[in-house]
Design an enzyme around this catalytic site. Sequence first.
Site, PDB file in Angstrom:
ATOM      1  N   ARG A 155       0.898  -1.213   0.060  1.00  0.00           N
ATOM      2  CA  ARG A 155      -0.104   0.119  -0.054  1.00  0.00           C
ATOM      3  C   ARG A 155       0.976   1.300   0.058  1.00  0.00           C
ATOM      4  NH1 ARG A 155      -3.317  -2.850   4.574  1.00  0.00           N
ATOM      5  NH2 ARG A 155      -2.096  -4.433   3.671  1.00  0.00           N
ATOM      6  N   ASP A 186      -0.888   6.664   8.806  1.00  0.00           N
ATOM      7  CA  ASP A 186      -1.771   7.609   9.717  1.00  0.00           C
ATOM      8  C   ASP A 186      -2.657   6.644  10.827  1.00  0.00           C
ATOM      9  OD1 ASP A 186      -3.539   5.895   8.408  1.00  0.00           O
ATOM     10  OD2 ASP A 186      -4.765   7.655   7.117  1.00  0.00           O
ATOM     11  N   ASP A 187      -2.184   5.403  10.837  1.00  0.00           N
ATOM     12  CA  ASP A 187      -2.835   4.597  12.098  1.00  0.00           C
ATOM     13  C   ASP A 187      -1.929   4.263  13.235  1.00  0.00           C
ATOM     14  OD1 ASP A 187      -1.698   2.831  10.261  1.00  0.00           O
ATOM     15  OD2 ASP A 187      -2.900   1.347  10.247  1.00  0.00           O
ATOM     16  N   GLU A 273       9.918  -1.973   2.920  1.00  0.00           N
ATOM     17  CA  GLU A 273      10.931  -1.228   3.281  1.00  0.00           C
ATOM     18  C   GLU A 273      12.386  -1.558   3.128  1.00  0.00           C
ATOM     19  OE1 GLU A 273       8.888  -2.822   4.594  1.00  0.00           O
ATOM     20  OE2 GLU A 273       7.233  -1.713   6.009  1.00  0.00           O
TER      21      GLU A 273
HETATM   22  C1  UGA Z   1       2.075  -2.156   7.011  1.00  0.00           C
HETATM   23  C2  UGA Z   1       3.150  -1.248   6.952  1.00  0.00           C
HETATM   24  O1  UGA Z   1       3.159  -0.664   8.369  1.00  0.00           O
HETATM   25  C3  UGA Z   1       2.840  -0.112   6.159  1.00  0.00           C
HETATM   26  O2  UGA Z   1       3.903   0.664   6.219  1.00  0.00           O
HETATM   27  C4  UGA Z   1       2.883  -0.638   4.606  1.00  0.00           C
HETATM   28  O3  UGA Z   1       2.615   0.146   3.785  1.00  0.00           O
HETATM   29  C5  UGA Z   1       1.741  -1.642   4.502  1.00  0.00           C
HETATM   30  O4  UGA Z   1       1.950  -2.509   5.773  1.00  0.00           O
HETATM   31  C6  UGA Z   1       1.896  -2.626   3.056  1.00  0.00           C
HETATM   32  O5  UGA Z   1       1.269  -3.558   3.177  1.00  0.00           O
HETATM   33  O6  UGA Z   1       2.104  -1.796   2.329  1.00  0.00           O
HETATM   34  P1  UGA Z   1      -0.671  -1.830   7.476  1.00  0.00           P
HETATM   35  O7  UGA Z   1      -1.185  -1.321   8.880  1.00  0.00           O
HETATM   36  O8  UGA Z   1      -0.984  -3.075   6.962  1.00  0.00           O
HETATM   37  O9  UGA Z   1       0.869  -1.574   7.420  1.00  0.00           O
HETATM   38  O10 UGA Z   1      -1.332  -0.792   6.291  1.00  0.00           O
HETATM   39  P2  UGA Z   1      -2.022   0.451   6.515  1.00  0.00           P
HETATM   40  O11 UGA Z   1      -1.879   1.252   7.554  1.00  0.00           O
HETATM   41  O12 UGA Z   1      -3.462   0.035   5.951  1.00  0.00           O
HETATM   42  O13 UGA Z   1      -1.614   1.475   5.180  1.00  0.00           O
HETATM   43  C7  UGA Z   1      -0.217   2.274   5.282  1.00  0.00           C
HETATM   44  C8  UGA Z   1      -0.508   3.596   4.930  1.00  0.00           C
HETATM   45  O14 UGA Z   1      -0.897   3.680   3.735  1.00  0.00           O
HETATM   46  C9  UGA Z   1      -1.442   4.148   5.976  1.00  0.00           C
HETATM   47  O15 UGA Z   1      -1.049   5.567   5.943  1.00  0.00           O
HETATM   48  C10 UGA Z   1      -2.935   4.223   4.947  1.00  0.00           C
HETATM   49  O16 UGA Z   1      -3.668   5.310   5.258  1.00  0.00           O
HETATM   50  C11 UGA Z   1      -1.956   4.248   3.504  1.00  0.00           C
HETATM   51  N1  UGA Z   1      -2.985   3.661   2.735  1.00  0.00           N
HETATM   52  C12 UGA Z   1      -3.580   2.687   2.573  1.00  0.00           C
HETATM   53  C13 UGA Z   1      -3.252   4.446   1.508  1.00  0.00           C
HETATM   54  O17 UGA Z   1      -3.061   5.395   1.311  1.00  0.00           O
HETATM   55  N2  UGA Z   1      -4.216   3.666   0.456  1.00  0.00           N
HETATM   56  C14 UGA Z   1      -4.706   2.603   0.608  1.00  0.00           C
HETATM   57  O18 UGA Z   1      -5.471   2.037  -0.324  1.00  0.00           O
HETATM   58  C15 UGA Z   1      -4.571   1.934   1.853  1.00  0.00           C
HETATM   59 MN    MN Z   2      -1.254   0.578   9.309  1.00  0.00          MN
END
Ligand code: UGA
Ligand code: MN
Length: 323
Positions: A155, A186-187, A273
């Site tokens: 993501r 953001d989470d 990463e």
């Molecule tokens: C884990 C890692 O902590 C993330 O840094 C990594 O990007 C992600 O896996 C990944 O699979 O790529 P996770 O908690 O599973 O994190 O992912 P999210 O928190 O859902 O997404 C990471 C960031 O991308 C958030 O800031 C979220 O707001 C953003 N995001 C997520 C988007 O901008 N678009 C999306 O469709 C989903």
């Molecule tokens: Mn996350």
Amino acid sequence: MKSVLFTRFFILLPWILIVIIMLDVDTRKPAPPLTPRPYFSPYAVGRGGARLPLRRGGPAHGTQKRNQSRPQPQPEPQLPTIYAITPTYSRPVQKAELTRLANTFRQVAQLHWILVEDAAARSELVSRFLARAGLPSTHLHVPTPRRYKRPGLPRATEQRNAGLAWLRQRHQHQRAQPGVLFFADDDNTYSLELFQEMRTTRKVSVWPVGLVGGRRYERPLVENGKVVGWYTGWRADRPFAIDMAGFAVSLQVILSNPKAVFKRRGSQPGMQESDFLKQITTVEELEPKANNCTKVLVWHTRTEKVNLANEPKYRLDTVKIEV
Ligand code: UGA
Ligand code: MN
């Protein structure tokens, strides 16, 4: 004769006393007004009502002229700016997540928030939110192509790259000011101490992350001040077995490696990463923070998916409320 004098004296006495009292009241200092003690705020109110973190050292504008003859305090060395790149996307909890983040970031001196929306245009919700957040910020947007919006795929690749491109563009012509870049999803939950730790990053610094990788925490293993391995429960074969929240990079390194970006092609889940860090550093070079990577100062919290099962389809509320 004596009695006449006495009567005159007693007639005049009250007048003499009145004059004495009035003179006394006039010369007394006025009582201090009964106002409450000024409210202490760590922020200065800037033009347009924006609240800016107070800069360290240096006299305030108004006092500068008066104090000209006095010895000026030595300016403190410039605090490196922390650039926090946050990818974000529209969903019911978005504003709550951003509010929590802003409440943390507002307490960090010299922080610039780069908020990148996963969207075709800047949303009104985020624009309004940022305008009132009281933080130096930049609002970008780039949509994730539909084909990459699938479970199991990395993501926020495009959004982090947009943040990197903005940074490089901004510092294109000037000598790089001291700065540190950090990817702040953001989470997550961020301790204020984390920012003190990352501020001194020379090239690439690392630290533990809580609640990630199927464990209470993951962390770099440190021996004699050097990273020698990783404590992790998931894909220990990763060259850098670290979450996005577990490292910071100096602005200088970002600028001197202009091609270092997050890649879609060939990127496996959980390897973002490593794929990025491989382009800019080596494990031997990493700078361990947080007491040789023994303190958890950031948590990969993840917000529970919200239950909206009782949202009405019709008979909506009479007012439209932003949540
Ligand atoms: C884990 C890692 O902590 C993330 O840094 C990594 O990007 C992600 O896996 C990944 O699979 O790529 P996770 O908690 O599973 O994190 O992912 P999210 O928190 O859902 O997404 C990471 C960031 O991308 C958030 O800031 C979220 O707001 C953003 N995001 C997520 C988007 O901008 N678009 C999306 O469709 C989903
Ligand atoms: Mn996350």
